[in-house]
Scaffold this active site. Structure first.
Site, PDB file in Angstrom:
ATOM      1  N   GLU A   1      18.560 -38.519  67.777  1.00  0.00           N
ATOM      2  CA  GLU A   1      19.826 -38.682  68.506  1.00  0.00           C
ATOM      3  C   GLU A   1      20.611 -39.867  67.952  1.00  0.00           C
ATOM      4  OE1 GLU A   1      21.176 -36.668  70.469  1.00  0.00           O
ATOM      5  OE2 GLU A   1      19.502 -35.337  70.863  1.00  0.00           O
TER       6      GLU A   1
ATOM      7  N   TYR B   1      24.285 -41.320  76.944  1.00  0.00           N
ATOM      8  CA  TYR B   1      24.070 -40.098  76.165  1.00  0.00           C
ATOM      9  C   TYR B   1      22.614 -39.980  75.711  1.00  0.00           C
ATOM     10  CZ  TYR B   1      23.845 -36.935  72.301  1.00  0.00           C
ATOM     11  OH  TYR B   1      23.440 -35.926  71.478  1.00  0.00           O
TER      12      TYR B   1
ATOM     13  N   ASP C   1      28.695 -35.324  75.291  1.00  0.00           N
ATOM     14  CA  ASP C   1      29.173 -35.821  73.998  1.00  0.00           C
ATOM     15  C   ASP C   1      30.480 -35.099  73.648  1.00  0.00           C
ATOM     16  OD1 ASP C   1      28.424 -33.281  73.221  1.00  0.00           O
ATOM     17  OD2 ASP C   1      27.445 -33.932  71.381  1.00  0.00           O
TER      18      ASP C   1
END
Ligand code: SF4
Length: 335
Positions: A33, A116, A134
């Site tokens: 990520e 996130y 996102d």
């Protein structure tokens, strides 16, 4: 069939096969990520493999010297993310005995893990019903629901988060759902030329049915780009070269550079030297850097900063911003 089930079905048939999708190990998910927020899939996959093979566990990452981690990150930009990665690994080792916390709120307490990333880790690895929001999610939701609130306003952020959270509620596989909606934005409901004709949501999508697809999502104007003029001084002494580390809170903190003079307008008139290469323009998110490299003859021409001398061959082992690395590769390593 409801939105969440439709998306997950689409995902199971259409998702790309990516290395981090084969595991639920939070360390792997976290690395992927953080890296994928910086770059595209093809390049990011190389960095992901490099990190996993160099630092197979969070302990290995925590124990590695920061300079080595910055070197591994070289080329990805936003070096504060690499510093935070290292800090976070240390926190996980010292505060949580090397085990990732399993819930969203505790994950958020770790340096550099924002909403996130915490949502991605907690939903994918621990099935917590927390929605990721996102750029892809903003786009898909703004179009399907016809939302015109700017996605970079506080009202927009709140509105999209609430909607996303409502949609994930009760979902049996929240991690799959989160990945599905992001994948839908990446592959199908793309910024330009979305594939509306073959879209599973075309009958209900507000943007499609009101001809506003190109207008959504709405974004308020970004802040203006600032010009900065950097003159780097290249000085050799006995096969060594002067370098310094950027320690202050600014771009490239923790990386190496050559002694630097920064001016308001690019007129580094104090310099008596020869330009070593064509001036370079380098774009960051809100800054346009105008960079010149000067070869100078005497140490007294250097600014009063803390520099030290390293072998020219050593340059390859230090972490430099990518624009300086390119200069080094092209101009210094063959000396
Ligand atoms: S119909 Fe078009 S705009 Fe609407 S969700 Fe599908 S791809 Fe996106």
């Amino acid at each position: 069939m409801n939105f969440e089930i439709q998306l997950r079905l689409w995902y199971s048939e259409n998702k790309r096969s990516l290395p981090w999708r084969k595991t639920k190990n939070p360390y792997n998910i976290w690395l992927s990520e953080v890296i994928m927020q910086q770059t595209r899939i093809a390049q990011g996959t190389k960095y992901y493999h490099h990190f996993i093979s160099t630092y197979p566990t969070v302990k290995d990452l925590a124990n590695a010297p920061l300079d080595a981690v910055l070197k591994s990150w070289e080329g990805l930009g936003y070096y504060s993310r690499a510093r935070n990665l290292h800090l976070a690994a240390n926190q996980i080792v010292t505060l949580f005995h090397g085990n990732f916390p399993k819930d969203y709120s505790t994950l958020l307490s770790i340096k550099g893990i924002g909403p996130y990333t915490a949502a991605a880790i907690s939903s994918i690895c621990f099935k917590e019903e927390i929605a990721v929001v996102d750029g892809n999610v903003y786009r898909v939701l703004s179009r399907i629901y016809g939302i015109e609130t700017p996605i970079n306003s506080s009202a927009g952020i709140k509105q999209f988060n609430q909607l996303a959270q409502k949609l994930i509620k009760g979902c049996p596989l929240p991690g799959d759902y989160n990945q599905a909606i992001m994948e839908y934005g990446a592959l199908h409901c793309t910024p330009k030329n979305p594939k509306c004709n073959t879209c599973i949501f075309s009958s209900t999508c507000v943007a499609y049915n009101t001809n506003t697809v190109e207008k959504l999502p709405v974004k308020t104007k970004a802040k203006p780009v600032k010009d900065r003029f950097l003159s780097y001084l290249i000085l050799f002494k006995d096969n060594k070269i002067a370098v310094e580390k950027r320690t202050h809170k600014d771009i490239w903190q923790g990386l190496f550079q050559f002694p630097l003079i920064e001016t308001e307008n690019g007129n580094a008139t104090v310099l008596k030297g020869t330009k070593m290469a064509e001036p370079v323009k380098h774009l960051l998110s809100h800054q346009r850097l105008h960079i010149t490299f000067w070869q100078i003859k005497h140490p007294e021409q250097l600014p009063k900063t803390t520099y030290h001398w390293v072998d020219v061959d050593m340059l390859q082992t230090l972490a430099f911003p990518i624009v300086l690395k390119r200069f080094i590769d092209a101009n210094l390593l063959h000396l």
